[in-house]
Design a protein around this motif. Structure first.
Motif, PDB file in Angstrom:
ATOM      1  N   THR A   6      44.390  50.501  34.125  1.00  0.00           N
ATOM      2  CA  THR A   6      43.501  49.549  34.789  1.00  0.00           C
ATOM      3  C   THR A   6      43.129  48.447  33.809  1.00  0.00           C
ATOM      4  OG1 THR A   6      41.479  50.753  34.184  1.00  0.00           O
ATOM      5  CG2 THR A   6      42.542  51.340  36.284  1.00  0.00           C
ATOM      6  N   VAL A   7      42.803  47.289  34.384  1.00  0.00           N
ATOM      7  CA  VAL A   7      42.341  46.153  33.582  1.00  0.00           C
ATOM      8  C   VAL A   7      41.173  45.499  34.317  1.00  0.00           C
ATOM      9  CG1 VAL A   7      44.631  45.708  32.607  1.00  0.00           C
ATOM     10  CG2 VAL A   7      43.911  44.501  34.701  1.00  0.00           C
ATOM     11  N   ARG A   8      40.429  44.663  33.612  1.00  0.00           N
ATOM     12  CA  ARG A   8      39.391  43.879  34.266  1.00  0.00           C
ATOM     13  C   ARG A   8      40.050  42.900  35.227  1.00  0.00           C
ATOM     14  NH1 ARG A   8      37.932  40.724  30.471  1.00  0.00           N
ATOM     15  NH2 ARG A   8      36.136  39.798  31.515  1.00  0.00           N
ATOM     16  N   ASP A 113      51.021  41.592  41.673  1.00  0.00           N
ATOM     17  CA  ASP A 113      51.445  41.128  42.987  1.00  0.00           C
ATOM     18  C   ASP A 113      50.195  40.906  43.846  1.00  0.00           C
ATOM     19  OD1 ASP A 113      53.590  40.800  45.110  1.00  0.00           O
ATOM     20  OD2 ASP A 113      52.314  42.330  46.013  1.00  0.00           O
ATOM     21  N   PRO A 114      49.957  39.677  44.326  1.00  0.00           N
ATOM     22  CA  PRO A 114      48.715  39.407  45.071  1.00  0.00           C
ATOM     23  C   PRO A 114      48.512  40.335  46.259  1.00  0.00           C
ATOM     24  CG  PRO A 114      49.840  37.361  44.542  1.00  0.00           C
ATOM     25  CD  PRO A 114      50.778  38.472  44.170  1.00  0.00           C
ATOM     26  N   ARG A 115      49.600  40.643  46.974  1.00  0.00           N
ATOM     27  CA  ARG A 115      49.451  41.491  48.156  1.00  0.00           C
ATOM     28  C   ARG A 115      49.087  42.917  47.766  1.00  0.00           C
ATOM     29  NH1 ARG A 115      53.182  40.299  53.405  1.00  0.00           N
ATOM     30  NH2 ARG A 115      51.707  41.090  54.946  1.00  0.00           N
ATOM     31  N   PHE A 116      49.587  43.396  46.628  1.00  0.00           N
ATOM     32  CA  PHE A 116      49.202  44.715  46.148  1.00  0.00           C
ATOM     33  C   PHE A 116      47.705  44.746  45.841  1.00  0.00           C
ATOM     34  CE2 PHE A 116      48.149  47.488  42.594  1.00  0.00           C
ATOM     35  CZ  PHE A 116      48.611  48.707  43.051  1.00  0.00           C
ATOM     36  N   ILE A 117      47.190  43.722  45.166  1.00  0.00           N
ATOM     37  CA  ILE A 117      45.760  43.681  44.836  1.00  0.00           C
ATOM     38  C   ILE A 117      44.921  43.609  46.111  1.00  0.00           C
ATOM     39  CG2 ILE A 117      43.979  42.432  43.588  1.00  0.00           C
ATOM     40  CD1 ILE A 117      46.003  43.889  41.816  1.00  0.00           C
ATOM     41  N   TYR A 118      45.396  42.842  47.081  1.00  0.00           N
ATOM     42  CA  TYR A 118      44.717  42.792  48.383  1.00  0.00           C
ATOM     43  C   TYR A 118      44.643  44.181  49.009  1.00  0.00           C
ATOM     44  CZ  TYR A 118      45.030  42.491  53.515  1.00  0.00           C
ATOM     45  OH  TYR A 118      44.903  42.719  54.858  1.00  0.00           O
ATOM     46  N   TYR A 119      45.777  44.905  49.007  1.00  0.00           N
ATOM     47  CA  TYR A 119      45.757  46.239  49.597  1.00  0.00           C
ATOM     48  C   TYR A 119      44.876  47.187  48.798  1.00  0.00           C
ATOM     49  CZ  TYR A 119      49.397  45.095  52.967  1.00  0.00           C
ATOM     50  OH  TYR A 119      50.086  44.545  54.015  1.00  0.00           O
ATOM     51  N   LYS A 148      34.524  39.712  38.599  1.00  0.00           N
ATOM     52  CA  LYS A 148      35.563  39.563  37.580  1.00  0.00           C
ATOM     53  C   LYS A 148      35.599  40.735  36.607  1.00  0.00           C
ATOM     54  CE  LYS A 148      32.909  36.814  34.228  1.00  0.00           C
ATOM     55  NZ  LYS A 148      32.812  35.496  33.552  1.00  0.00           N
ATOM     56  N   GLU A 149      34.511  41.522  36.529  1.00  0.00           N
ATOM     57  CA  GLU A 149      34.445  42.646  35.593  1.00  0.00           C
ATOM     58  C   GLU A 149      34.983  43.942  36.175  1.00  0.00           C
ATOM     59  OE1 GLU A 149      33.638  42.376  32.463  1.00  0.00           O
ATOM     60  OE2 GLU A 149      33.141  40.243  32.632  1.00  0.00           O
ATOM     61  N   LEU A 150      35.275  43.982  37.473  1.00  0.00           N
ATOM     62  CA  LEU A 150      35.758  45.222  38.083  1.00  0.00           C
ATOM     63  C   LEU A 150      37.096  45.641  37.486  1.00  0.00           C
ATOM     64  CD1 LEU A 150      35.002  44.772  41.901  1.00  0.00           C
ATOM     65  CD2 LEU A 150      33.700  46.067  40.205  1.00  0.00           C
ATOM     66  N   GLN A 151      37.271  46.944  37.301  1.00  0.00           N
ATOM     67  CA  GLN A 151      38.540  47.489  36.854  1.00  0.00           C
ATOM     68  C   GLN A 151      39.475  47.663  38.049  1.00  0.00           C
ATOM     69  OE1 GLN A 151      39.577  48.501  33.596  1.00  0.00           O
ATOM     70  NE2 GLN A 151      37.802  47.299  32.939  1.00  0.00           N
ATOM     71  N   VAL A 152      40.702  47.141  37.928  1.00  0.00           N
ATOM     72  CA  VAL A 152      41.682  47.255  39.005  1.00  0.00           C
ATOM     73  C   VAL A 152      42.954  47.898  38.455  1.00  0.00           C
ATOM     74  CG1 VAL A 152      40.768  45.291  40.283  1.00  0.00           C
ATOM     75  CG2 VAL A 152      42.553  44.925  38.585  1.00  0.00           C
TER      76      VAL A 152
END
Length: 403
Positions: A6-8, A113-119, A148-152
């Motif tokens: 995960t990253v910020r 991938d923007p769509r992956f982050i959306y999902y 912006k600080e959330l881990q994804v």
């Protein structure tokens, strides 16, 4: 469980998070379409929906135009869904901007991938992540500084793309079905309008041709799946009924006139933004509506109820303007609705038109039913893929077997 790193959130952006533009209502009406909270809470993917226009200034063009793959987050909550809702911006036929109550995130395609982050943000894990930054001090909301600080999660880019391609294929099929339903309804309305324009058209007030004109019930809500379906105003959108937001109520005291009959017309009757929305009840399931909805049941000895339903769909703008009362407390009285005059073709034309309208509506219902099945499958796979419990190749086999 997933072992994805995960990253910020900020680390996978190609530009800083940005709130949208703000224009006074008096300045709106021409210029660039502006996506607002209404679209955010009505759609999962922003395509080419009709939006309010704003005169975007020359200096704003560089920084305030949306691009395919952008994510939009709702900064505030609405009554039926929370702050932080995330939607994806699809390709558009022209420029669009977004309003100040929304946050735009632009993903670096080299990193994610923007769509992956959306999902991800649509998944249960993503939603729980968003909930950790919702500020409940006043109106529930989120801030860019917290978002912006959330881990994804950031699995390998190729795996992100495989996951988003699989889920995206289901969403694309759902979008096709929605276009089929929309086109079918538009064709039906065009046929109806043509028939009305011909000689012999009838003008009648609703009260004189209805055998029931009544508000719904004050529900006694139940969690039992055996109890009666009760619709609320969120169920009526786009001229159709969705059972997804419906609840259950105890059925023992629901009187016969308030039990829905196929071809009843339902009219939202309370509140700015919802009042006046019309839908036709095309289900055979036992159901009723709550007291914020008016049931109109037409007398089949006087006219065709399907044609009458189309007449009311055409009259929706007029119905929306009939509300009385202060902002937020606007009401549409039953007697007001009864006085509304609608236009129908002659009885002979109604008889001729009915099979065509039934065929178009059946086609739309079939497409929407398939979409509901696909959406359920998508959401099930979404949760498992994002948690790492299911791999793409196994999910592909599930989709193949189901479709």
């Amino acid at each position: 469980m997933s072992e994805w790193p995960t990253v910020r959130f900020e680390e996978i952006l190609s530009s800083p998070l940005r709130n949208g533009v703000s224009y006074p209502s008096k300045m709106r009406g021409q210029g660039v379409p502006m996506v607002n909270m209404r679209e955010i809470f009505a759609y999962d993917i922003i395509r080419d929906q009709e939006c309010e226009l704003v005169p975007l200034k020359e200096r704003e063009l560089e920084n305030f135009l949306l691009a395919q793959g952008d994510l939009l987050f709702a900064r505030q909550s609405l009554t039926y869904e929370g702050a932080g809702r995330c939607v994806l911006v699809a390709a558009s036929e022209g420029p669009r901007t977004w309003e100040s109550h929304l946050i735009r995130a632009r993903i670096s395609r080299e990193l994610a991938d923007p769509r992956f982050i959306y999902y991800y943000f649509r998944s249960a894990n993503g939603r729980r992540n968003i909930e950790t930054i919702i500020n409940q001090v006043a109106a529930a909301g989120i801030r860019s500084s917290d978002l912006k600080e959330l881990q994804v999660p950031v699995p390998p880019l190729s795996e992100q793309e495989d996951i988003s391609a699989l889920l995206g294929a289901l969403d694309d099929k759902i979008a096709v079905n929605e276009r089929i339903a929309t086109t079918s309804r538009e064709l039906g309305l065009a046929l109806f309008a043509q028939a009305v324009a011909e000689d012999g058209a009838m003008e009648v007030d609703i009260d004189s041709v209805s055998c029931a004109l009544t508000r719904g019930i004050a529900p006694k809500y139940s969690e039992s799946p055996d109890d009666l379906v009760v619709l609320n105003q969120k169920c009526i959108r786009g001229g159709r009924v969705s059972l997804t937001p419906a609840r259950r109520t105890l059925r023992d005291k629901v009187k016969e006139p308030k039990l829905l009959v196929r071809n009843d017309v339902l009219v939202n009757s309370t509140g700015v933004g919802t009042l006046g929305r019309v839908a036709c009840w095309n289900y055979d399931e036992a159901a009723t509506v709550d007291s914020h909805i008016t049931i109109v049941r037409f007398d089949e000895t006087q006219l065709d109820p399907v044609c009458a339903g189309f007449a009311m769909l055409r009259a929706q703008p007029e119905i929306e303007a009939m509300g009385e009362g202060s902002t937020g407390q606007t009401e549409l009285r039953r007697t007001q609705l009864g006085e509304l005059e609608i236009f129908l073709p002659s009885k002979e034309k109604q008889h001729e038109l009915r099979p065509k309208l039934d065929s178009l509506e059946a086609r739309a219902d079939q497409a929407l039913s398939e979409s509901q099945t696909l959406a359920t499958l998508r959401d099930t796979l979404l949760s498992q893929l994002m948690s790492g419990r299911l791999r793409v190749k196994d999910a592909e086999k599930i989709v193949e077997d189901a479709t």
